[in-house]
Design an enzyme around this catalytic site. Structure first.
Site, mmCIF file in Angstrom:
data_model
loop_
_atom_site.group_PDB
_atom_site.id
_atom_site.type_symbol
_atom_site.label_atom_id
_atom_site.label_comp_id
_atom_site.label_asym_id
_atom_site.label_seq_id
_atom_site.Cartn_x
_atom_site.Cartn_y
_atom_site.Cartn_z
ATOM 1 N N CYS A 176 0.889 -1.244 -0.174
ATOM 2 C CA CYS A 176 -0.041 0.128 -0.205
ATOM 3 C C CYS A 176 0.788 1.263 -0.004
ATOM 4 C CB CYS A 176 -0.942 -0.084 1.286
ATOM 5 S SG CYS A 176 -2.236 -1.379 1.072
ATOM 6 N N CYS B 233 2.944 -12.512 -14.711
ATOM 7 C CA CYS B 233 2.855 -11.596 -14.022
ATOM 8 C C CYS B 233 4.420 -11.331 -13.604
ATOM 9 C CB CYS B 233 2.339 -12.097 -12.605
ATOM 10 S SG CYS B 233 2.884 -13.630 -11.848
#
Length: 403
Positions: free
Chosen positions: A204, A346
Protein backbone atom coordinates in the site's frame (compact mmCIF):
# COMPACT_ATOMS: atom_id res chain seq x y z
CA UNK A 1 -24.92 -23.23 6.20
CA UNK A 2 -24.14 -22.16 9.78
CA UNK A 3 -21.48 -24.03 11.72
CA UNK A 4 -21.53 -25.04 15.36
CA UNK A 5 -20.69 -22.11 17.66
CA UNK A 6 -17.01 -21.78 18.47
CA UNK A 7 -17.41 -21.11 22.19
CA UNK A 8 -19.76 -21.78 25.08
CA UNK A 9 -21.71 -18.83 26.50
CA UNK A 10 -20.97 -17.01 29.74
CA UNK A 11 -23.59 -17.40 32.48
CA UNK A 12 -24.86 -13.84 32.09
CA UNK A 13 -23.96 -10.43 30.68
CA UNK A 14 -23.02 -7.48 32.85
CA UNK A 15 -25.52 -4.65 33.12
CA UNK A 16 -23.31 -2.40 31.00
CA UNK A 17 -22.92 -5.06 28.29
CA UNK A 18 -26.67 -5.66 28.24
CA UNK A 19 -27.37 -1.95 27.84
CA UNK A 20 -24.85 -1.46 25.04
CA UNK A 21 -25.79 -4.52 23.00
CA UNK A 22 -29.56 -4.35 23.33
CA UNK A 23 -30.14 -3.63 19.61
CA UNK A 24 -27.84 -6.48 18.61
CA UNK A 25 -29.48 -8.96 20.95
CA UNK A 26 -32.81 -8.31 19.27
CA UNK A 27 -31.52 -10.08 16.16
CA UNK A 28 -33.29 -13.45 16.22
CA UNK A 29 -30.27 -15.25 14.77
CA UNK A 30 -28.01 -13.92 17.53
CA UNK A 31 -30.25 -13.17 20.55
CA UNK A 32 -29.17 -13.37 24.19
CA UNK A 33 -27.41 -16.72 23.80
CA UNK A 34 -25.25 -15.56 20.91
CA UNK A 35 -24.37 -12.39 22.78
CA UNK A 36 -23.21 -14.44 25.75
CA UNK A 37 -21.04 -16.50 23.41
CA UNK A 38 -19.41 -13.31 22.13
CA UNK A 39 -18.71 -12.29 25.72
CA UNK A 40 -16.82 -15.55 26.24
CA UNK A 41 -14.90 -15.42 22.95
CA UNK A 42 -11.20 -14.74 22.46
CA UNK A 43 -10.32 -13.08 19.13
CA UNK A 44 -6.79 -12.26 17.99
CA UNK A 45 -6.35 -9.37 15.56
CA UNK A 46 -3.01 -9.30 13.77
CA UNK A 47 -2.15 -5.71 12.98
CA UNK A 48 -3.76 -2.54 14.34
CA UNK A 49 -3.62 -0.98 10.88
CA UNK A 50 -6.00 -0.35 8.00
CA UNK A 51 -7.89 -3.64 8.33
CA UNK A 52 -7.29 -4.29 12.01
CA UNK A 53 -8.56 -0.85 13.11
CA UNK A 54 -12.21 -1.21 12.00
CA UNK A 55 -12.19 -4.89 12.98
CA UNK A 56 -11.03 -4.02 16.51
CA UNK A 57 -13.61 -1.29 16.94
CA UNK A 58 -16.53 -3.45 15.81
CA UNK A 59 -15.40 -6.50 17.75
CA UNK A 60 -15.29 -4.37 20.90
CA UNK A 61 -18.64 -2.77 20.17
CA UNK A 62 -20.16 -6.19 19.42
CA UNK A 63 -19.22 -7.43 22.87
CA UNK A 64 -16.29 -9.79 22.26
CA UNK A 65 -14.92 -10.55 25.71
CA UNK A 66 -11.18 -10.89 25.02
CA UNK A 67 -9.39 -9.15 22.16
CA UNK A 68 -5.70 -9.70 21.44
CA UNK A 69 -3.74 -7.19 19.38
CA UNK A 70 -0.42 -8.02 17.72
CA UNK A 71 1.56 -5.02 16.42
CA UNK A 72 5.11 -3.84 16.98
CA UNK A 73 4.83 -0.46 15.25
CA UNK A 74 4.22 3.08 16.46
CA UNK A 75 1.54 5.36 15.04
CA UNK A 76 2.69 7.57 12.14
CA UNK A 77 0.85 10.51 10.54
CA UNK A 78 0.40 8.59 7.27
CA UNK A 79 -1.50 5.86 9.18
CA UNK A 80 -4.39 8.13 10.11
CA UNK A 81 -5.95 8.16 6.63
CA UNK A 82 -7.21 4.61 7.20
CA UNK A 83 -6.22 3.37 10.66
CA UNK A 84 -9.22 4.81 12.47
CA UNK A 85 -8.49 3.24 15.85
CA UNK A 86 -5.74 5.90 16.27
CA UNK A 87 -5.87 9.71 16.37
CA UNK A 88 -3.45 12.58 15.89
CA UNK A 89 -2.73 12.55 19.62
CA UNK A 90 -1.41 8.99 19.24
CA UNK A 91 1.36 9.76 16.74
CA UNK A 92 4.59 8.30 18.07
CA UNK A 93 2.86 5.96 20.52
CA UNK A 94 2.74 2.16 20.23
CA UNK A 95 -0.23 1.04 18.16
CA UNK A 96 -1.20 -1.65 20.66
CA UNK A 97 -1.49 0.96 23.41
CA UNK A 98 -3.51 3.37 21.30
CA UNK A 99 -5.83 0.60 20.07
CA UNK A 100 -6.33 -0.75 23.60
CA UNK A 101 -7.39 2.70 24.81
CA UNK A 102 -9.88 3.04 21.97
CA UNK A 103 -11.37 -0.36 22.82
CA UNK A 104 -11.63 0.60 26.50
CA UNK A 105 -13.51 3.76 25.54
CA UNK A 106 -16.12 1.64 23.74
CA UNK A 107 -16.24 -1.52 25.88
CA UNK A 108 -14.61 -1.07 29.31
CA UNK A 109 -15.53 -4.66 30.22
CA UNK A 110 -13.44 -6.15 27.40
CA UNK A 111 -10.12 -7.73 28.23
CA UNK A 112 -7.42 -6.47 25.87
CA UNK A 113 -4.18 -8.42 25.50
CA UNK A 114 -1.36 -6.37 24.01
CA UNK A 115 1.24 -8.29 22.03
CA UNK A 116 3.71 -5.50 21.24
CA UNK A 117 5.91 -7.68 19.09
CA UNK A 118 6.29 -8.82 15.53
CA UNK A 119 4.75 -12.20 14.78
CA UNK A 120 7.36 -14.71 13.62
CA UNK A 121 7.60 -18.44 13.00
CA UNK A 122 9.19 -18.74 16.47
CA UNK A 123 6.44 -17.06 18.51
CA UNK A 124 3.33 -17.52 16.32
CA UNK A 125 2.08 -20.76 17.85
CA UNK A 126 2.48 -19.47 21.41
CA UNK A 127 0.55 -16.28 20.63
CA UNK A 128 -2.15 -17.68 18.35
CA UNK A 129 -2.80 -20.79 20.42
CA UNK A 130 -4.65 -18.89 23.13
CA UNK A 131 -7.49 -17.69 20.91
CA UNK A 132 -10.69 -19.03 19.30
CA UNK A 133 -10.45 -17.22 15.95
CA UNK A 134 -7.77 -15.14 14.23
CA UNK A 135 -8.23 -12.05 12.05
CA UNK A 136 -5.27 -11.42 9.77
CA UNK A 137 -4.82 -7.74 9.07
CA UNK A 138 -1.11 -7.98 8.27
CA UNK A 139 0.39 -6.40 5.17
CA UNK A 140 3.10 -8.81 4.03
CA UNK A 141 3.04 -12.30 2.57
CA UNK A 142 5.72 -13.94 4.75
CA UNK A 143 3.72 -13.19 7.91
CA UNK A 144 0.44 -14.20 6.27
CA UNK A 145 1.85 -17.60 5.40
CA UNK A 146 3.20 -18.10 8.92
CA UNK A 147 -0.24 -17.22 10.32
CA UNK A 148 -2.00 -19.53 7.88
CA UNK A 149 0.27 -22.48 8.60
CA UNK A 150 0.00 -22.10 12.38
CA UNK A 151 -3.80 -21.74 12.25
CA UNK A 152 -3.98 -24.83 10.03
CA UNK A 153 -1.81 -26.80 12.46
CA UNK A 154 -3.87 -25.66 15.46
CA UNK A 155 -7.21 -26.20 13.74
CA UNK A 156 -8.28 -22.56 14.12
CA UNK A 157 -10.42 -20.54 11.68
CA UNK A 158 -8.62 -17.63 10.04
CA UNK A 159 -10.40 -14.56 8.68
CA UNK A 160 -8.20 -13.19 5.88
CA UNK A 161 -8.32 -10.15 3.62
CA UNK A 162 -6.13 -8.15 1.28
CA UNK A 163 -6.63 -4.54 0.12
CA UNK A 164 -4.73 -2.57 -2.52
CA UNK A 165 -5.78 0.64 -4.24
CA UNK A 166 -9.55 0.24 -4.89
CA UNK A 167 -9.63 -3.58 -4.83
CA UNK A 168 -10.03 -6.09 -2.03
CA UNK A 169 -10.37 -9.82 -1.41
CA UNK A 170 -11.85 -11.48 1.67
CA UNK A 171 -12.23 -15.09 2.80
CA UNK A 172 -12.28 -17.44 5.78
CA UNK A 173 -9.70 -20.21 5.85
CA UNK A 174 -10.17 -23.29 7.99
CA UNK A 175 -8.02 -26.31 7.22
CA UNK A 176 -10.11 -28.60 9.46
CA UNK A 177 -13.70 -27.36 9.75
CA UNK A 178 -15.96 -29.24 12.18
CA UNK A 179 -17.02 -32.75 11.29
CA UNK A 180 -20.49 -32.92 9.83
CA UNK A 181 -20.31 -29.35 8.49
CA UNK A 182 -20.12 -30.54 4.89
CA UNK A 183 -17.23 -28.11 4.29
CA UNK A 184 -13.89 -29.10 2.82
CA UNK A 185 -10.74 -27.82 4.47
CA UNK A 186 -9.26 -24.77 2.76
CA UNK A 187 -6.41 -22.43 3.59
CA UNK A 188 -4.23 -19.68 2.11
CA UNK A 189 -1.96 -22.06 0.20
CA UNK A 190 -4.97 -23.18 -1.83
CA UNK A 191 -5.19 -19.60 -3.12
CA UNK A 192 -1.45 -18.85 -3.22
CA UNK A 193 0.59 -22.10 -3.17
CA UNK A 194 3.78 -20.20 -2.34
CA UNK A 195 4.61 -16.69 -1.17
CA UNK A 196 5.43 -14.33 -4.05
CA UNK A 197 9.02 -13.23 -4.46
CA UNK A 198 10.18 -10.05 -2.74
CA UNK A 199 8.96 -7.04 -4.67
CA UNK A 200 6.59 -9.03 -6.88
CA UNK A 201 3.43 -7.63 -5.28
CA UNK A 202 3.38 -3.89 -4.49
CA UNK A 203 2.33 -2.82 -1.00
CA UNK A 204 0.00 0.00 0.00
CA UNK A 205 2.90 2.37 0.64
CA UNK A 206 3.95 1.95 -3.00
CA UNK A 207 0.60 1.63 -4.75
CA UNK A 208 -1.79 3.49 -2.46
CA UNK A 209 -5.05 2.40 -0.85
CA UNK A 210 -8.49 3.90 -0.28
CA UNK A 211 -9.05 4.30 3.44
CA UNK A 212 -12.82 3.89 3.25
CA UNK A 213 -12.34 0.51 1.53
CA UNK A 214 -10.19 -0.62 4.46
CA UNK A 215 -13.12 0.31 6.69
CA UNK A 216 -15.52 -1.78 4.61
CA UNK A 217 -13.28 -4.82 4.58
CA UNK A 218 -12.27 -4.62 8.24
CA UNK A 219 -15.95 -4.46 9.20
CA UNK A 220 -16.66 -7.51 7.05
CA UNK A 221 -13.82 -9.35 8.78
CA UNK A 222 -15.38 -8.59 12.16
CA UNK A 223 -18.73 -9.83 10.82
CA UNK A 224 -17.20 -13.14 9.75
CA UNK A 225 -15.62 -13.59 13.18
CA UNK A 226 -18.97 -12.88 14.90
CA UNK A 227 -20.72 -15.42 12.67
CA UNK A 228 -18.16 -18.08 13.52
CA UNK A 229 -18.28 -17.39 17.26
CA UNK A 230 -22.07 -17.44 17.48
CA UNK A 231 -22.63 -20.17 14.89
CA UNK A 232 -24.89 -18.08 12.66
CA UNK A 233 -25.11 -17.44 8.93
CA UNK A 234 -22.88 -18.90 6.25
CA UNK A 235 -19.15 -18.21 6.64
CA UNK A 236 -16.94 -17.33 3.68
CA UNK A 237 -15.22 -20.72 3.70
CA UNK A 238 -14.39 -21.92 0.18
CA UNK A 239 -15.34 -18.55 -1.27
CA UNK A 240 -13.30 -15.45 -2.09
CA UNK A 241 -15.31 -12.24 -1.88
CA UNK A 242 -13.87 -9.78 -4.42
CA UNK A 243 -14.64 -6.08 -4.06
CA UNK A 244 -14.12 -3.48 -6.79
CA UNK A 245 -14.75 -0.20 -4.99
CA UNK A 246 -14.54 1.97 -8.12
CA UNK A 247 -17.38 0.12 -9.84
CA UNK A 248 -19.22 -0.67 -6.61
CA UNK A 249 -19.30 -4.36 -7.47
CA UNK A 250 -19.05 -7.37 -5.17
CA UNK A 251 -18.46 -10.82 -6.67
CA UNK A 252 -17.39 -14.28 -5.54
CA UNK A 253 -14.80 -16.76 -6.75
CA UNK A 254 -15.00 -20.36 -5.48
CA UNK A 255 -11.91 -21.72 -3.76
CA UNK A 256 -11.50 -25.49 -3.65
CA UNK A 257 -9.13 -26.93 -1.08
CA UNK A 258 -6.39 -29.33 -2.06
CA UNK A 259 -7.23 -31.57 0.89
CA UNK A 260 -7.40 -31.62 4.67
CA UNK A 261 -4.55 -31.49 7.14
CA UNK A 262 -2.56 -34.67 7.57
CA UNK A 263 -3.49 -34.88 11.25
CA UNK A 264 -7.19 -34.89 10.40
CA UNK A 265 -8.54 -38.47 10.26
CA UNK A 266 -11.38 -37.60 7.91
CA UNK A 267 -11.10 -38.60 4.25
CA UNK A 268 -10.35 -35.95 1.68
CA UNK A 269 -13.34 -34.41 -0.12
CA UNK A 270 -14.62 -36.62 -2.90
CA UNK A 271 -13.65 -35.75 -6.44
CA UNK A 272 -12.29 -32.23 -6.01
CA UNK A 273 -11.99 -30.28 -9.21
CA UNK A 274 -8.51 -30.96 -10.63
CA UNK A 275 -6.26 -28.02 -11.35
CA UNK A 276 -4.28 -28.58 -14.56
CA UNK A 277 -0.54 -28.30 -14.87
CA UNK A 278 -0.53 -25.28 -17.12
CA UNK A 279 1.62 -25.39 -20.27
CA UNK A 280 4.70 -23.23 -19.89
CA UNK A 281 6.31 -20.98 -22.50
CA UNK A 282 9.83 -19.64 -22.18
CA UNK A 283 10.46 -16.04 -23.17
CA UNK A 284 12.20 -17.20 -26.34
CA UNK A 285 9.26 -19.46 -27.23
CA UNK A 286 6.82 -16.62 -26.65
CA UNK A 287 8.92 -14.36 -28.88
CA UNK A 288 8.72 -17.01 -31.60
CA UNK A 289 4.94 -17.20 -31.27
CA UNK A 290 4.69 -13.41 -31.46
CA UNK A 291 6.72 -13.45 -34.67
CA UNK A 292 4.58 -16.23 -36.12
CA UNK A 293 1.40 -14.36 -35.24
CA UNK A 294 2.74 -11.22 -36.94
CA UNK A 295 3.32 -13.30 -40.09
CA UNK A 296 -0.26 -14.57 -40.13
CA UNK A 297 0.04 -17.51 -37.75
CA UNK A 298 -2.52 -18.58 -35.19
CA UNK A 299 -3.86 -15.74 -33.04
CA UNK A 300 -3.42 -15.61 -29.28
CA UNK A 301 -3.46 -12.98 -26.56
CA UNK A 302 -0.84 -12.16 -23.94
CA UNK A 303 -2.49 -11.10 -20.66
CA UNK A 304 -0.49 -9.23 -18.02
CA UNK A 305 -2.10 -9.68 -14.56
CA UNK A 306 0.22 -7.27 -12.76
CA UNK A 307 -0.65 -3.76 -11.57
CA UNK A 308 -0.66 -0.72 -13.94
CA UNK A 309 2.51 0.73 -12.43
CA UNK A 310 4.39 -2.51 -13.00
CA UNK A 311 3.10 -2.77 -16.56
CA UNK A 312 4.22 0.79 -17.28
CA UNK A 313 7.78 -0.04 -16.26
CA UNK A 314 8.13 -3.06 -18.55
CA UNK A 315 5.71 -5.05 -20.68
CA UNK A 316 5.52 -7.76 -23.32
CA UNK A 317 4.74 -6.01 -26.64
CA UNK A 318 1.03 -6.03 -27.35
CA UNK A 319 0.08 -7.53 -23.99
CA UNK A 320 -3.33 -6.68 -22.55
CA UNK A 321 -3.22 -5.44 -18.94
CA UNK A 322 -5.80 -7.00 -16.60
CA UNK A 323 -4.73 -6.83 -12.93
CA UNK A 324 -5.39 -9.99 -10.96
CA UNK A 325 -7.95 -8.41 -8.61
CA UNK A 326 -10.03 -7.32 -11.61
CA UNK A 327 -9.55 -10.64 -13.42
CA UNK A 328 -11.05 -12.39 -10.40
CA UNK A 329 -14.32 -10.53 -11.05
CA UNK A 330 -16.86 -11.59 -13.64
CA UNK A 331 -16.76 -8.12 -15.15
CA UNK A 332 -13.00 -8.30 -15.56
CA UNK A 333 -13.06 -11.75 -17.15
CA UNK A 334 -15.73 -10.53 -19.58
CA UNK A 335 -13.11 -8.31 -21.23
CA UNK A 336 -11.13 -11.35 -22.38
CA UNK A 337 -11.87 -13.32 -25.56
CA UNK A 338 -12.88 -16.94 -25.19
CA UNK A 339 -12.06 -18.03 -28.73
CA UNK A 340 -8.26 -17.65 -28.72
CA UNK A 341 -5.52 -19.06 -26.47
CA UNK A 342 -4.33 -16.86 -23.61
CA UNK A 343 -0.74 -16.59 -22.38
CA UNK A 344 -0.73 -15.26 -18.82
CA UNK A 345 2.13 -13.64 -16.99
CA UNK A 346 2.91 -11.59 -13.89
CA UNK A 347 6.23 -10.65 -12.27
CA UNK A 348 7.54 -14.18 -11.80
CA UNK A 349 4.59 -16.56 -11.79
CA UNK A 350 2.39 -16.82 -8.68
CA UNK A 351 -0.29 -14.33 -9.71
CA UNK A 352 -0.45 -15.87 -13.19
CA UNK A 353 -1.07 -19.28 -11.60
CA UNK A 354 -3.98 -17.87 -9.61
CA UNK A 355 -5.35 -16.14 -12.71
CA UNK A 356 -5.16 -19.35 -14.74
CA UNK A 357 -7.06 -21.25 -12.06
CA UNK A 358 -9.82 -18.62 -11.96
CA UNK A 359 -10.12 -18.55 -15.76
CA UNK A 360 -10.16 -22.34 -15.98
CA UNK A 361 -13.00 -22.51 -13.47
CA UNK A 362 -14.85 -19.85 -15.45
CA UNK A 363 -14.71 -22.02 -18.58
CA UNK A 364 -11.70 -20.59 -20.40
CA UNK A 365 -9.51 -23.02 -22.35
CA UNK A 366 -6.16 -22.78 -24.11
CA UNK A 367 -4.35 -21.26 -21.12
CA UNK A 368 -0.59 -21.18 -20.74
CA UNK A 369 1.95 -19.30 -18.62
CA UNK A 370 5.11 -17.36 -19.37
CA UNK A 371 7.80 -19.14 -17.37
CA UNK A 372 9.52 -16.68 -15.05
CA UNK A 373 7.12 -13.86 -15.89
CA UNK A 374 8.32 -10.40 -16.88
CA UNK A 375 11.64 -11.02 -15.14
CA UNK A 376 12.46 -13.76 -17.65
CA UNK A 377 11.12 -11.66 -20.52
CA UNK A 378 13.29 -8.66 -19.61
CA UNK A 379 16.32 -10.94 -19.39
CA UNK A 380 15.55 -12.27 -22.89
CA UNK A 381 15.17 -8.71 -24.21
CA UNK A 382 18.56 -7.83 -22.72
CA UNK A 383 20.05 -10.94 -24.34
CA UNK A 384 18.51 -10.07 -27.72
CA UNK A 385 16.29 -13.16 -27.90
CA UNK A 386 13.00 -11.29 -27.34
CA UNK A 387 11.67 -7.99 -28.73
CA UNK A 388 11.58 -4.86 -26.60
CA UNK A 389 8.74 -2.37 -26.30
CA UNK A 390 9.95 -0.45 -29.32
CA UNK A 391 9.38 -3.41 -31.64
CA UNK A 392 6.78 -3.41 -34.39
CA UNK A 393 4.62 -5.71 -32.24
CA UNK A 394 4.29 -3.20 -29.44
CA UNK A 395 1.16 -1.63 -30.87
CA UNK A 396 -0.21 -4.82 -32.41
CA UNK A 397 -3.75 -5.83 -31.50
CA UNK A 398 -3.75 -9.62 -31.83
CA UNK A 399 -7.40 -10.08 -31.02
CA UNK A 400 -10.20 -7.71 -30.06
CA UNK A 401 -11.04 -8.07 -26.37
CA UNK A 402 -14.68 -8.14 -25.48
CA UNK A 403 -16.23 -4.87 -24.36
Amino acid sequence: MALSPLVEPVAQLSAAESARTVRQRRLPQLNELGQRRLANARVLVLGAGGLGSPALIYLAAAGVGTIGIVDSDDVEPSNLQRQIVHGTQDVGRPKVVSAAESIAAIAPEATVVQHAERLTADNAAAIIGGYDVVIDGTDNFPTRFVVNDVCAALGLPLVWASVLRFDAQLSVFWATPPKGSGLAGVHLRDLFPNPPADGEVPNCAEAGVLGALCGQVGSLMATEAIKLIAGIGTPLIGRILVIDALSGRFSEVPLIGTGVAAADPRPAPADPEPVPDWPQLTATELAGRLAARESGGDPFLVVDVREPGEHAESAVPGAVLLPLARLLTEEGRATLPTDVPLVLHCHQGSRAQTAATALHRAGFAGLSLLTGGIVAWDAAVAAGTAPGEGSKWAAAEPHPARS
